[in-house]
Design a protein around this motif. Structure first.
Motif, PDB file in Angstrom:
ATOM      1  N   ASN A  64     114.281  62.524  74.790  1.00  0.00           N
ATOM      2  CA  ASN A  64     115.927  62.771  74.707  1.00  0.00           C
ATOM      3  C   ASN A  64     116.413  61.110  74.563  1.00  0.00           C
ATOM      4  OD1 ASN A  64     116.484  64.973  76.295  1.00  0.00           O
ATOM      5  ND2 ASN A  64     115.511  64.466  77.746  1.00  0.00           N
ATOM      6  N   GLU A  68     119.156  59.670  71.571  1.00  0.00           N
ATOM      7  CA  GLU A  68     120.072  59.070  72.480  1.00  0.00           C
ATOM      8  C   GLU A  68     120.374  57.594  71.300  1.00  0.00           C
ATOM      9  OE1 GLU A  68     120.301  58.003  76.333  1.00  0.00           O
ATOM     10  OE2 GLU A  68     120.185  59.841  76.540  1.00  0.00           O
ATOM     11  N   SER A  82     118.518  66.863  71.803  1.00  0.00           N
ATOM     12  CA  SER A  82     116.796  67.573  71.997  1.00  0.00           C
ATOM     13  C   SER A  82     117.050  68.701  72.911  1.00  0.00           C
ATOM     14  CB  SER A  82     116.365  66.043  72.340  1.00  0.00           C
ATOM     15  OG  SER A  82     117.280  66.093  73.837  1.00  0.00           O
TER      16      SER A  82
END
Length: 589
Positions: A64, A68, A82
RNA sequence: GGGCGUGUAGCAUAGCCUGGAUAAUGCACCGGCCUCCUAAGCCGGGGACCGCGGGUUCGAAUCCUGCCGCGCCCGCCA
């Protein structure tokens, strides 16, 4: 294996920046970064599970976080997501579009040129006065494809047809030739009845003492350079070669008389092999023979296995001739690599030869010596392919049958084709099917020869690919416009005012973009089957595209041109891909 | 006996070297699709203890190991 090389090249700097921030060394994450194993999830993926130990966080969280962090920098050309510890990246249509426009303008379709090396490719290698069988077919077809791939990649490939034209059997063959009379013998060999010639000689040799003794003296004369004997020997060789050339011509391979490097050509080098081995101090005597012990192999009784260089009777061996070849290829031809397209059963032989050649300094570690091995051809019952009578199948007959079967299908599917065109297409289809069946499986495994399958025109077969190509040619005939103009003025796949590309267009485009890296991989590993699989996936996604997206009937001219451009690359990749396998892609069928 | 290779749906194969998500593809099978650019086609569906057992690993078709089946090779053939 890196697929969609260019996409990965574009992604790496972005990931590198982020990973630096996270203090993950490049050597840790770079090997993990590669083609997605599940196509639905994206083009490229980074599994983060093994980073958990370093970052002390669960993989899901890491994925994650990375997703990002890279999101912004990728936004212009890729999407990122993800799931379950994987970072998944997909190229945006804009990125694919850019690659497509590059491929359109490139006559090499994105395939780069390597730094040119010199390769000797040893393939085909039939035996004089012996029938060519399916083993020769494999060697010939695979070798020919490798030569074409190497040449396309910018290398020099020296074709070497190591014809079996020397040795003790020639005594009996020459005597049999004399018994028959030169003219009759020449006719028999010239029409390709090699096996019966050989067998007659053989049976006389075992049953007729007088013949056998004549044969033995004849071998001595031959090896002594007796002029008349050499003339007779030449008849055998020439007539056999005439027949082999006919098969090569049917097959459409690159081999010519220029490429013949028969065993006889190395005879004068053989004493030198002995000398050099002796000088290097590895030649030993064993039971009257001169041998080298490569080490690492033992015989049935657990004793070291020697490679026999000169037999006790003074004659030379296959191994000796192979060593002479290596010297010739290194010193005269200045080869960087030598490829031996020879069946797997000879694996140990080549390992020993290479080892001895290195030990004796005939070649160095810089030379790439590769036994490009291949498995046997099996019948549908799993046994080695033989004719009904249990004899080897004549290649000539086999190829004729392939063409005949293709003609039958053409008559059934497209009776409009007539005359020369019908015949040419039947040849392209029939021979293409035989070659493709051979090339499309991993070469080191045995493969099953199945007429129905290879000529079925469905599945991973040459006719299926040829059909896709012919369909595209048909579209262009109907369209009638200038194909070049599509290449220079390719609008992006995504354009204001036109509907966005469909999923079929994008799937096809992705596969077209992958083509160069697949061809490279196929060439560098001498594995045509990788290219075959990819061509099939291109043809298959094209068929889907063709079915679901109208091209000429489409109203929006922007879309028409965009789809025609995809057709253009598809056809060119299919033609090029089939081309490097020695398979013709007809314009209609 | 020693060595090498191989075993993945009914069949044929890819993936294995360099370990990642639901094991991929084709044939065959089942169900749809031709007033329209070649239906030699397309769309959808069912079908696999990845030969068997251990081990390594967060994770094994993939790496290690033992066994089983099959194939090939093991000095004067090529």
């Amino acid at each position: 294996m890196i697929i969609i090389r260019e996409l990965i090249d574009d992604l790496k700097p972005v990931f590198s920046k982020v990973m630096k921030k996270l203090e993950v060394p490049d050597t840790t994450w770079e090997p993990l970064f590669g083609k997605s194993t599940v196509e639905d999830h994206g083009d490229v993926a980074l599994p983060c599970h093994s980073l958990a130990g370093i970052l002390r966080k669960p993989p899901g969280e890491i994925a994650n976080q990375i997703a990002e962090l890279v999101f912004q920098d990728l936004e212009s050309f890729a999407t990122v997501s993800s799931i379950s510890g994987f970072v998944n990246i997909s190229a945006k249509p804009e990125w694919i579009s850019r690659r497509i426009s590059q491929l359109l303008l490139d006559t090499r379709l994105g395939v780069g040129l390597d730094e040119g090396k010199i390769f000797a490719v040893d393939y085909s290698a039939p035996n004089v006065a012996k029938e060519m069988h399916v083993g020769h077919l494999r060697s010939t077809v695979i070798g020919d494809s490798i030569v074409r791939m190497l040449e396309f990649k910018g290398h020099r490939a020296i074709r070497e047809n190591h014809v079996g034209d020397w040795g003790t059997p020639f005594g009996m063959l020459i005597e049999h030739l004399l018994d028959l009379g030169e003219d009759r013998a020449a006719t028999e060999l010239g029409v390709g009845d090699l096996d019966s010639f050989y067998k007659q000689a053989r049976s006389k040799f075992v049953s007729d003492d007088e013949f056998a003794s004549r044969s033995r003296s004849r071998v001595v004369l031959l090896q002594g350079g007796h002029e008349e004997t050499l003339r007779l020997w030449r008849i055998l060789v020439d007539e056999s070669m005439r027949y082999f050339n006919e098969v090569y011509s049917m097959l459409g391979v690159l081999l010519t008389d220029e490429d013949i490097m028969g065993e006889s050509r190395y005879q004068e080098l053989l004493p030198e092999v002995i000398e050099r081995l002796r000088d290097s101090g590895i030649l030993e005597e064993s039971e009257g023979a001169e041998v080298v012990f490569p080490g690492g192999w033992v015989n049935r009784d657990g004793e070291p296995l020697p490679m026999i260089i000169r037999k006790a009777d003074g004659g030379y061996n296959y191994s000796t001739s192979d060593l002479a070849c290596i010297i010739d290829r290194v010193e005269r031809l200045r080869c960087d690599g030598f490829l031996y397209v020879v069946g797997t059963p000879q694996k140990q032989h080549f390992e020993m030869v290479f080892q001895v050649a290195k030990k004796a300094g005939f070649m160095s570690d810089d030379h790439q010596a590769v036994h490009v091995n291949f498995g046997s051809v099996l019948d549908t019952d799993g046994k080695v392919l033989k004719s009904r009578e249990g004899e080897v199948i004549k290649l000539h007959d086999l190829l004729e049958e392939a063409i005949r079967r293709a003609e039958e299908t053409i008559d059934e599917k497209n009776p409009n084709l007539q005359g020369k065109e019908r015949h040419d297409i039947a040849r392209a289809v029939g021979i293409g099917a035989v070659k493709y069946a051979d090339l499309s499986t991993e070469r080191t495994k045995d493969y099953v020869f199945d007429w129905e399958r290879m000529l079925s025109f469905e599945g991973n077969t040459a006719p299926y690919l040829q059909y896709a190509h012919a369909r595209i040619c048909s579209i262009f005939r109907k369209w009638g416009g200038d194909r070049e103009s599509l290449r220079e003025n390719f609008g992006p796949l995504v354009e204001e005012g036109s509907s966005p590309p469909t999923k079929e267009e994008l799937t096809l485009a992705r596969r077209l973009v992958e083509f160069p890296s697949i061809l490279d991989d196929s060439a560098s590993t001498f594995s045509p089957h990788k290219l075959c699989r990819h061509l099939h996936s291109i043809a298959s996604s094209f068929a889907s595209f063709y079915e679901n997206c109208s091209i000429l009937n489409e109203e929006d001219v922007v879309i028409v041109r965009r789809r025609l451009a995809l057709c253009d690359i598809t056809a060119r990749e299919l033609q090029l891909g089939l081309g490097v396998m020695g398979i013709i892609a007809p314009e209609r069928m």
